[in-house]
Write an enzyme that holds these catalytic residues in place. Sequence first.
Site, short mmCIF file in Angstrom:
data_model
loop_
_atom_site.label_atom_id
_atom_site.label_comp_id
_atom_site.label_asym_id
_atom_site.label_seq_id
_atom_site.Cartn_x
_atom_site.Cartn_y
_atom_site.Cartn_z
CD GLU A 49 -2.80 -0.93 2.56
OE1 GLU A 49 -3.55 -1.87 2.80
OE2 GLU A 49 -2.66 0.05 3.33
CG ASP A 60 -3.92 8.40 8.39
OD1 ASP A 60 -3.91 7.17 8.54
OD2 ASP A 60 -4.15 8.97 7.31
#
Lengths: 266, 410
Positions: A49, A60
């Site tokens: 990824e 995040d």
Amino acid sequence: MNSNISLAFQACRREKRPALITYTVAGDNTKNNSLKILNKISKYADILELGFPHNTPIADGGQIQGSSHRALKKGIKLKDVFQIVKKFKKKNPAKPLILMGYYNVIYQSGENNFLKDCSLSGVDGLIIVDLPYPENHEFAKKCKKKSINFIQLLSPTTSKERMKKIIRDSHDMIYYISMLSTTGGKLKISPKEILKNYNKIKRINPKKNLVIGFGITDKTISALKSANGLVVGSLLCKTIANSLKMGQNPVTKLDKVVYNLKKKIL
Amino acid sequence: MSLKIRRNIPLIDQHDKNFMYGGKFGGNFIPETLKKPLDDLTKLFAKLRKDKKFLKERDLYFKDYVGSPTPFIKLENLTDYLGGAQVYAKVVSEANGGAHKIYGATVHCLIAKKAGKKYIIGDTGAGYAGKMLSMAAKKFGLKCKIFMGAKDIKRQRPNVEAIKKNGAEIVPVTTGSQTLVDAVSECMRYWVSNCDTTHMCVGSTVGPNIFIKICAWSTAQISRELIVQVKEEFGKIPNKLKLINCVGGGSSAAGFWNEFINTSAEFIGVEAGGPKNSKLHAAPLTFGSKIGILHGAAQYVIQDKEGQIGSTESISAGLDYPGISPLHCFLKDSKRASYTSASDEEALEAYKLVSRLENISPSLEPSHAFAEAIKLAPKLKPFEVIIVNSCGDSLKDKDIIKQKLGSYVR
């Protein structure tokens, strides 16, 4: 025709182990280094990824925010991200690469334009953190037309009814968020508990490749190895941050860390 | 093509099934983890706003706790000084705590109680949203955490002290520009991790759809009071009426205008133009920013070509936000409201003039609205009426004002 992503899962299944999925941010800490990192760690990782950074990431944690910040500070642009992918895929055409990021970057580029660049550079899949089901329905269809996997997310808060619908709409890989957390949080629940939830989801459609992410480190990865795939991200971003702090080469450091992760799931 | 506002549907309910206003603003661009908590909250709110008992409870708190109605006064001296339209103020800063943020804070605490949550979190820029949420949380017995940019903690000291006094924890946000935009992001991240036990209050009409709705539904109290006060003062709604309000996220303006949507009143929103000689500002509507996604909603937002959210600058922490409520984007594109901006310097001048001439002293946020009123009034006829929402008091800005003007006079 089978996608690179499903071929990767098939290969892992034959070896009776989960797929190792890594997450690093494009341009962290430089464009060149992030390409070198991909080339190195692809020896051990089954699926890569690659984050395209955004400066207002709402899901995040600190480590990935840090990675994105470093990349943006160096001036990474979307066209650079695609360049990195293109160069990587030229060398490793069969290795699945998934881009991951936030929708506004795609929105500004234009969905069709973005997908065209994905196809041209060889992107295999997309994870869009803030484009949930069913809002992603149309975009996911567009992806499928271009033979790009749109990867749906499931979380501990997703109801069973909703899971069924999402799984029905999913492509070759589904991503299960292990716990209520941003990326990189400390595991709040035991791996056993996570696997219990995981297995419940698996039963809805056992054929789907279901991977677990969020909070997975070298300490917890082996306890989760019965899953189809395991994603490690923040640990890698942290490794880059630490090696920069110590004046070490992030590429060789990351190579080692990913090698060790792989050893733990064999 | 201009968008249409449908009659007889409240402004907050003008969205389609995807929660988009005018097909392009708003929505829910959120991580999967928040889908369920948002759905739950949406259902709960839909139920509560129809529940007569809940409405009674709200009204009681608005009356006894917030202090309703807030005064509606003519600014005689300012009107004489400007020599044109009659200038009035709705002195929302007289509400408990000193600003309109008390409405949303009170309603969110009521909802949190109904949802059985023991913890409440919120973001703040100017510190008002944080101060009010901490105040209301204390009253309702909820544990409270306030996310505030480190830069704002420094420049809004009086409100920071108030938050601490109310027993809330302040979480300094040191990422990005260390202002409101980062505080909202950090607060949302915290909610992603704690949505099972914690209720989130978004301080303005921004964020995922339900937060826009709850916030504007709460601040609508301002115009519910005002429309009665206006009719008392003039016998009817004046034909030539301008309602001027500052806009950052847009919560006070949405509330100030809500009940006047179907009248002939003209709405003027004033954004933060930033320092006169700076390229930076916090005025996405005035300067033609493109639509983008920020904090879960599509809106006009200051950003670069790649979709990275842009830096802003404003003397007023409460307006220092790169985006703007989807409701205001909708009001702009449907041409129901118009938007302009005032510079830091103009806002300071307006603060000075109003504080000198009148018994009120607006904070730097509504001073932006006063700056526009000061520009407009002399060009208008004496039968025309301007009402400015004075939605905050200058006390919280005394450090900044002292630094900029040498002294602080309230």
